[in-house]
Write an enzyme that holds these catalytic residues in place. Structure first.
Site, PDB file in Angstrom:
ATOM      1  N   LYS A  20     122.338 -29.226  50.386  1.00  0.00           N
ATOM      2  CA  LYS A  20     122.457 -28.213  51.440  1.00  0.00           C
ATOM      3  C   LYS A  20     123.915 -28.033  51.817  1.00  0.00           C
ATOM      4  CE  LYS A  20     123.376 -31.219  55.060  1.00  0.00           C
ATOM      5  NZ  LYS A  20     124.659 -31.364  55.743  1.00  0.00           N
ATOM      6  N   PRO A 114     126.497 -35.475  45.028  1.00  0.00           N
ATOM      7  CA  PRO A 114     127.341 -36.592  45.438  1.00  0.00           C
ATOM      8  C   PRO A 114     126.764 -37.300  46.669  1.00  0.00           C
ATOM      9  CG  PRO A 114     128.669 -34.623  45.092  1.00  0.00           C
ATOM     10  CD  PRO A 114     127.231 -34.204  44.955  1.00  0.00           C
ATOM     11  N   ALA A 117     128.042 -37.354  51.201  1.00  0.00           N
ATOM     12  CA  ALA A 117     129.051 -36.305  51.023  1.00  0.00           C
ATOM     13  C   ALA A 117     128.934 -35.174  52.035  1.00  0.00           C
ATOM     14  CB  ALA A 117     128.939 -35.734  49.609  1.00  0.00           C
ATOM     15  N   LEU A 119     126.236 -33.295  51.988  1.00  0.00           N
ATOM     16  CA  LEU A 119     125.424 -32.318  51.264  1.00  0.00           C
ATOM     17  C   LEU A 119     123.924 -32.611  51.369  1.00  0.00           C
ATOM     18  CD1 LEU A 119     127.642 -31.952  48.060  1.00  0.00           C
ATOM     19  CD2 LEU A 119     127.323 -30.250  49.873  1.00  0.00           C
ATOM     20  N   GLY A 122     120.508 -37.532  50.177  1.00  0.00           N
ATOM     21  CA  GLY A 122     119.506 -38.560  50.485  1.00  0.00           C
ATOM     22  C   GLY A 122     118.328 -37.970  51.248  1.00  0.00           C
ATOM     23  N   ASP A 156     118.223 -34.596  58.758  1.00  0.00           N
ATOM     24  CA  ASP A 156     118.240 -33.431  57.864  1.00  0.00           C
ATOM     25  C   ASP A 156     116.926 -33.254  57.083  1.00  0.00           C
ATOM     26  OD1 ASP A 156     120.807 -32.700  58.537  1.00  0.00           O
ATOM     27  OD2 ASP A 156     121.748 -33.769  56.867  1.00  0.00           O
TER      28      ASP A 156
HETATM   29  O1  C5P Z   1     119.521 -38.944  61.391  1.00  0.00           O
HETATM   30  P1  C5P Z   1     120.564 -39.483  60.468  1.00  0.00           P
HETATM   31  O2  C5P Z   1     120.197 -40.810  59.898  1.00  0.00           O
HETATM   32  O3  C5P Z   1     121.015 -38.515  59.452  1.00  0.00           O
HETATM   33  O4  C5P Z   1     121.824 -39.715  61.409  1.00  0.00           O
HETATM   34  C1  C5P Z   1     122.829 -40.651  61.143  1.00  0.00           C
HETATM   35  C2  C5P Z   1     123.566 -40.922  62.447  1.00  0.00           C
HETATM   36  O5  C5P Z   1     124.319 -39.770  62.848  1.00  0.00           O
HETATM   37  C3  C5P Z   1     122.666 -41.227  63.614  1.00  0.00           C
HETATM   38  O6  C5P Z   1     122.408 -42.588  63.695  1.00  0.00           O
HETATM   39  C4  C5P Z   1     123.473 -40.760  64.796  1.00  0.00           C
HETATM   40  O7  C5P Z   1     124.406 -41.754  65.160  1.00  0.00           O
HETATM   41  C5  C5P Z   1     124.260 -39.588  64.249  1.00  0.00           C
HETATM   42  N1  C5P Z   1     123.636 -38.290  64.553  1.00  0.00           N
HETATM   43  C6  C5P Z   1     123.806 -37.738  65.814  1.00  0.00           C
HETATM   44  N2  C5P Z   1     123.229 -36.530  66.093  1.00  0.00           N
HETATM   45  C7  C5P Z   1     122.532 -35.874  65.150  1.00  0.00           C
HETATM   46  C8  C5P Z   1     122.361 -36.411  63.863  1.00  0.00           C
HETATM   47  C9  C5P Z   1     122.932 -37.625  63.589  1.00  0.00           C
HETATM   48  O8  C5P Z   1     124.447 -38.320  66.684  1.00  0.00           O
HETATM   49  N3  C5P Z   1     121.997 -34.673  65.466  1.00  0.00           N
END
Ligand code: C5P
Length: 382
Positions: A20, A114, A117, A119, A122, A156
């Protein structure tokens, strides 16, 4: 029907897992759960991974994952394992084979996106794994339960489950479909995307933490630009119109300052890239992938060659652990035909096929085995 077909054959499901791009990413607040509220226009790309999920051989006692293409660890924290485990728990009592536990799965991930990244690789793999596991086990989950499960795996993941361009809000769990990017009326081409991913370690959590700590641009226009783009995309935006917006999209990611603070070489690299290609460069997600738009794929491919050369001859400063990943790709459309299960024939030949969610039409020829690793330069096959 159990996990195996009535003839006892193993079942294989192949899903394309697109990367994405965040065309915009406005951070509009902090939530009580610590996450940030976002207003982001996200689009799927034609660049992606291919995930094949099969019923494991009868001797298997646990899920397995094999990765080809780009290097990726296959430890239990891999989101494919987590997604399969979460689906197994969610359907344990309702799937056709209950009360038996849904049996082990064997997954093969052909990795082209990648890693870490910006993108969404995962998360896309996780969304593909949810859909594939449900298909292999012939199980269903309500849209609500699926949405909760997806969000529990990563912010995501709901976007990828929905498929297509979308306005993403909340922490990522609220996904409103937007119209496709349309080809120009003259030549049917939609803008192509140049991706440049310097090999800099940038953890999403660290970027948001830095943002929360105050590393941000004063007077950001990201939300305003994002809202304008949403308005334009509600009914489908012509490709040339998106292309013309590139200069303002370069100011539409609120995480840029924070990402640069985590990866100090990023700013200088970005400035040099902008100068080298002579057009605005944007950041995807929390980075470090940088992107720009070109009127068509041929011009984006020319830019790929130019940027690779610039990385080698020193026009671009060396950053991170080696040469950047450079690729040309396109913004993918919405069409998402349902997943198809393919019982293995009695000949013993495993013939997994791709094309179960439409994105991959350009990524694999009709007779190629799914999961073909990326070509050496990570570009779309021509
Ligand atoms: O949800 P994901 O595992 O992708 O998010 C990784 C980290 O990024 C979260 O633990 C959080 O600290 C931060 N995050 C955030 N606000 C979001 C998405 C992610 O603060 N909307």
């Amino acid at each position: 029907m159990t996990a195996e077909s009535s003839a006892g054959a193993r079942i294989h499901v192949v899903r394309f897992a697109p990367a994405k791009l965040n065309l915009t990413l406005a951070v509009i607040g902090r939530r009580s759960d610590g996450y940030h509220s976002l207003h982001s226009v996200m689009v799927p790309l034609s660049l992606g991974d291919a995930l094949t999920v099969s019923t494991a051989p009868s001797t298997a006692w646990r899920d397995t994952l094999r990765v080809t293409g780009l290097a990726l660890t296959t430890t239990p924290d891999n989101l494919v394992f987590k997604a399969v485990a979460a689906v197994r728990a969610a359907i344990a009592e309702t799937w056709p084979g209950a009360p038996a536990v849904p049996p082990p799965l064997a997954a093969h991930l052909a990795k082209r996106i990648p890693i870490a990244a910006g993108l969404g690789g995962g998360s896309s793999d996780a969304a593909a794994a949810i859909a594939a596991a449900l298909a292999v086990w012939s199980a269903g989950l309500s849209p609500e339960a699926t949405a909760v499960l997806a969000a529990s795996l990563g912010s995501d993941v709901p976007f990828f489950l929905a498929g297509g361009a979308a306005l993403v809000t909340g922490r990522g769990e609220l996904v409103q479909p937007l119209g496709d990017i349309e080809g120009s009326s003259q030549n049917g081409e939609s803008p192509a995307v140049l991706l440049v991913t310097p090999q800099l370690p940038v953890a999403t959590a660290a970027v948001f933490k830095s943002y929360a700590g105050g590393t941000r641009l004063v007077g950001s226009r990201a939300l305003e630009i994002s809202e304008r783009l949403v308005e334009a995309m509600r009914s489908g935006i012509p490709g040339p119109d998106l292309y013309r917006r590139l200069p303002e999209l370069a100011h539409a990611n609120d995480l840029l300052a924070a990402a640069s603070s985590i990866a100090p070489g990023l700013n200088g690299f970005m400035a040099a890239l902008e100068k080298a290609i002579g057009r605005p460069v944007c950041l995807s997600g929390s980075g470090p992938t940088l992107w720009s738009l070109y009127p068509n794929l041929a011009e984006a491919r020319k830019a790929v060659r130019f940027v690779r050369l610039a990385a080698v001859n020193g026009t671009l400063p060396p950053v991170g652990n080696g040469e950047p990943f450079v690729a040309a790709t396109t913004i993918a459309g919405r069409s998402m035909p349902p997943s198809v299960s393919i019982p293995e024939g009695t000949t013993g030949t495993i013939r997994p096929r791709t094309v179960h969610n439409g994105f991959d039409a350009g990524a694999h020829g009709p007779d190629e085995p799914a999961g073909r690793p990326a070509n050496s330069n990570g570009e779309e096959p021509r």
